[in-house]
Design a protein around this motif. Sequence first.
Motif, PDB file in Angstrom:
ATOM      1  N   ASN A  77       0.840  -1.202   0.000  1.00 25.83           N
ATOM      2  CA  ASN A  77       0.000   0.000   0.000  1.00 25.83           C
ATOM      3  C   ASN A  77       0.873   1.250   0.000  1.00 25.83           C
ATOM      4  N   ILE A  78       0.720   2.074  -1.052  1.00 25.62           N
ATOM      5  CA  ILE A  78       1.553   3.252  -1.236  1.00 25.62           C
ATOM      6  C   ILE A  78       0.688   4.489  -1.419  1.00 25.62           C
ATOM      7  N   ILE A  79       1.054   5.565  -0.750  1.00 25.61           N
ATOM      8  CA  ILE A  79       0.496   6.883  -1.065  1.00 25.61           C
ATOM      9  C   ILE A  79       1.637   7.717  -1.617  1.00 25.61           C
ATOM     10  N   HIS A  80       1.464   8.216  -2.827  1.00 22.72           N
ATOM     11  CA  HIS A  80       2.537   8.954  -3.492  1.00 22.72           C
ATOM     12  C   HIS A  80       2.126  10.409  -3.685  1.00 22.72           C
ATOM     13  N   LEU A  81       3.009  11.314  -3.257  1.00 18.40           N
ATOM     14  CA  LEU A  81       2.752  12.735  -3.466  1.00 18.40           C
ATOM     15  C   LEU A  81       3.154  13.104  -4.884  1.00 18.40           C
ATOM     16  N   SER A  82       2.157  13.290  -5.718  1.00 17.44           N
ATOM     17  CA  SER A  82       2.374  13.704  -7.091  1.00 17.44           C
ATOM     18  C   SER A  82       2.034  15.190  -7.193  1.00 17.44           C
ATOM     19  N   SER A  83       1.409  15.606  -8.269  1.00 15.86           N
ATOM     20  CA  SER A  83       1.109  17.029  -8.435  1.00 15.86           C
ATOM     21  C   SER A  83       0.093  17.235  -9.541  1.00 15.86           C
ATOM     22  N   ILE A  84      -0.575  18.369  -9.466  1.00 15.12           N
ATOM     23  CA  ILE A  84      -1.324  18.823 -10.622  1.00 15.12           C
ATOM     24  C   ILE A  84      -0.349  18.871 -11.808  1.00 15.12           C
ATOM     25  N   GLY A  85      -0.845  18.571 -12.992  1.00 18.87           N
ATOM     26  CA  GLY A  85       0.025  18.543 -14.170  1.00 18.87           C
ATOM     27  C   GLY A  85       0.586  17.174 -14.468  1.00 18.87           C
ATOM     28  N   ALA A  86       0.391  16.219 -13.544  1.00 19.33           N
ATOM     29  CA  ALA A  86       0.950  14.882 -13.734  1.00 19.33           C
ATOM     30  C   ALA A  86       0.157  14.058 -14.745  1.00 19.33           C
ATOM     31  N   HIS A  87      -0.932  14.600 -15.246  1.00 18.57           N
ATOM     32  CA  HIS A  87      -1.751  13.872 -16.219  1.00 18.57           C
ATOM     33  C   HIS A  87      -1.148  13.880 -17.618  1.00 18.57           C
ATOM     34  N   THR A  88      -0.084  14.698 -17.826  1.00 18.00           N
ATOM     35  CA  THR A  88       0.493  14.820 -19.160  1.00 18.00           C
ATOM     36  C   THR A  88       2.004  14.996 -19.073  1.00 18.00           C
ATOM     37  N   PHE A 129       8.163  15.908 -14.369  1.00 17.59           N
ATOM     38  CA  PHE A 129       8.742  14.798 -13.595  1.00 17.59           C
ATOM     39  C   PHE A 129       7.673  14.048 -12.804  1.00 17.59           C
ATOM     40  N   HIS A 130       6.578  14.730 -12.453  1.00 18.44           N
ATOM     41  CA  HIS A 130       5.514  14.040 -11.728  1.00 18.44           C
ATOM     42  C   HIS A 130       4.816  13.016 -12.627  1.00 18.44           C
ATOM     43  N   TYR A 131       4.627  13.370 -13.885  1.00 17.62           N
ATOM     44  CA  TYR A 131       4.077  12.404 -14.840  1.00 17.62           C
ATOM     45  C   TYR A 131       4.989  11.195 -14.929  1.00 17.62           C
ATOM     46  N   GLU A 132       6.289  11.446 -15.047  1.00 14.79           N
ATOM     47  CA  GLU A 132       7.254  10.365 -15.194  1.00 14.79           C
ATOM     48  C   GLU A 132       7.344   9.524 -13.916  1.00 14.79           C
ATOM     49  N   ALA A 133       7.263  10.183 -12.749  1.00 13.89           N
ATOM     50  CA  ALA A 133       7.317   9.444 -11.478  1.00 13.89           C
ATOM     51  C   ALA A 133       6.109   8.529 -11.332  1.00 13.89           C
ATOM     52  N   GLU A 134       4.916   9.034 -11.677  1.00 11.29           N
ATOM     53  CA  GLU A 134       3.721   8.186 -11.633  1.00 11.29           C
ATOM     54  C   GLU A 134       3.879   7.003 -12.585  1.00 11.29           C
ATOM     55  N   LYS A 135       4.439   7.276 -13.753  1.00  5.17           N
ATOM     56  CA  LYS A 135       4.647   6.208 -14.742  1.00  5.17           C
ATOM     57  C   LYS A 135       5.553   5.119 -14.180  1.00  5.17           C
ATOM     58  N   VAL A 136       6.627   5.524 -13.505  1.00  9.49           N
ATOM     59  CA  VAL A 136       7.554   4.560 -12.901  1.00  9.49           C
ATOM     60  C   VAL A 136       6.829   3.709 -11.861  1.00  9.49           C
ATOM     61  N   VAL A 152      -3.826  23.714 -20.094  1.00  9.76           N
ATOM     62  CA  VAL A 152      -3.008  22.507 -20.005  1.00  9.76           C
ATOM     63  C   VAL A 152      -2.874  22.028 -18.564  1.00  9.76           C
ATOM     64  N   LEU A 153      -2.540  22.939 -17.655  1.00  8.44           N
ATOM     65  CA  LEU A 153      -2.254  22.549 -16.280  1.00  8.44           C
ATOM     66  C   LEU A 153      -3.490  22.061 -15.535  1.00  8.44           C
ATOM     67  N   TYR A 154      -4.613  22.695 -15.813  1.00  9.46           N
ATOM     68  CA  TYR A 154      -5.795  22.438 -15.000  1.00  9.46           C
ATOM     69  C   TYR A 154      -6.874  21.592 -15.675  1.00  9.46           C
ATOM     70  N   GLU A 155      -6.645  21.139 -16.900  1.00 12.26           N
ATOM     71  CA  GLU A 155      -7.711  20.452 -17.635  1.00 12.26           C
ATOM     72  C   GLU A 155      -8.211  19.202 -16.907  1.00 12.26           C
ATOM     73  N   ASP A 156      -7.304  18.390 -16.367  1.00 13.87           N
ATOM     74  CA  ASP A 156      -7.738  17.180 -15.677  1.00 13.87           C
ATOM     75  C   ASP A 156      -8.269  17.493 -14.281  1.00 13.87           C
ATOM     76  N   TYR A 157      -7.707  18.521 -13.661  1.00 12.98           N
ATOM     77  CA  TYR A 157      -8.184  18.955 -12.340  1.00 12.98           C
ATOM     78  C   TYR A 157      -9.664  19.315 -12.408  1.00 12.98           C
ATOM     79  N   TYR A 158     -10.060  20.101 -13.417  1.00 10.43           N
ATOM     80  CA  TYR A 158     -11.450  20.534 -13.495  1.00 10.43           C
ATOM     81  C   TYR A 158     -12.392  19.387 -13.844  1.00 10.43           C
ATOM     82  N   LYS A 159     -11.868  18.329 -14.441  1.00  9.10           N
ATOM     83  CA  LYS A 159     -12.683  17.138 -14.687  1.00  9.10           C
ATOM     84  C   LYS A 159     -12.883  16.326 -13.407  1.00  9.10           C
ATOM     85  N   ASN A 160     -11.974  16.542 -12.443  1.00  6.31           N
ATOM     86  CA  ASN A 160     -11.994  15.768 -11.193  1.00  6.31           C
ATOM     87  C   ASN A 160     -11.862  16.701  -9.990  1.00  6.31           C
ATOM     88  N   ARG A 161     -12.615  17.775 -10.023  1.00  4.02           N
ATOM     89  CA  ARG A 161     -12.517  18.836  -9.023  1.00  4.02           C
ATOM     90  C   ARG A 161     -12.809  18.321  -7.614  1.00  4.02           C
TER      91      ARG A 161
END
Length: 300
Positions: free
Chosen positions: A108-119, A128-135, A269-278
């Motif tokens: 069980n992992i909780i990872h601190l990512s960031s807005i913008g990690a969707h792309t 780097f947050h996108y890449e870290a999630e990918k890893v 770009v930065l907020y597009e996924d955020y507003y879909k999942n507000r």
Amino acid sequence: MKIIVTGSLGNISKPLTKELVEKGHDVTVISSNAERQTEIESLGAKAAIGTMEDIDFLSESFAGADIIYAMEALNAGVFFNHEIDFIQANIQIAKNYKEAIERSGVKNIIHLSSIGAHTNEGNGILKFHYEAEKVLNELPENVSIKFMRPVGFYYNMFAFIPTIKSQNVIIQNYGGDDQEPWVSPFDIASVIAEEIEKPFNGREIRYVASEEISPNEIAKILGEAIGNPDLQWITISDEDLLNNLIKAGMNPDTAKGFVEMNMARRSNVLYEDYYKNRPEMGNIKVKDFAKNFATAYYKN
């Protein structure tokens, strides 16, 4: 539960540690600074002193844990180090976490990512947050991961202080009356503590925000807090901001990443996924943060 907290006693990890200890959890805090050990123990947690670059240390520290809170933590001084690729250094830490998690067997992992990690395009330094999630998503399916994606941190506004003092303005390459989300580290810590006690099931994403507010509103609130009600937020060109950051000594590649991140704020770009999942907004607002801002303003 036995919980590992990375990030030493930083802006999120310290209040998170306090809350988890108060709830009766067995908490170990990982820190690279041996001088932090006494403070960590004073909170009722255990200290594990070592670095995120040491996979053996991470594996040993993770072993037997129920949950790991993992974040990539490089100090702000790295921004001005011309020898370090900030994005690649953070991706390597994610790879170290992945290997240590596999070795330790934690599920069980909780990872601190960031807005913008969707792309991985158009988000500047947040790539780097996108890449870290990918890893981390390469971990076996029986490892559950909750990716926390907070928005811009209030404490990033402390960087406004030098130009307010020298030029009596806030200067960025974005601004205006359009609202955007910001977050308090305390609200992030509360959300993480909440998620720790909820079931883990596969891969999940949760955005975290405290308030949606415009740059002009922020300037007004911060200005009133420091006794400067006429404080203005002015917008300069991307090129001018880049030149200012490089002139201040920032690594040119890192500076470019910051400018591109702010450009993504102006577009969708930065907020597009955020507003879909507000998410629901947290409890701490800019007016609350402004008190700390004023203290820092008059201290420096």
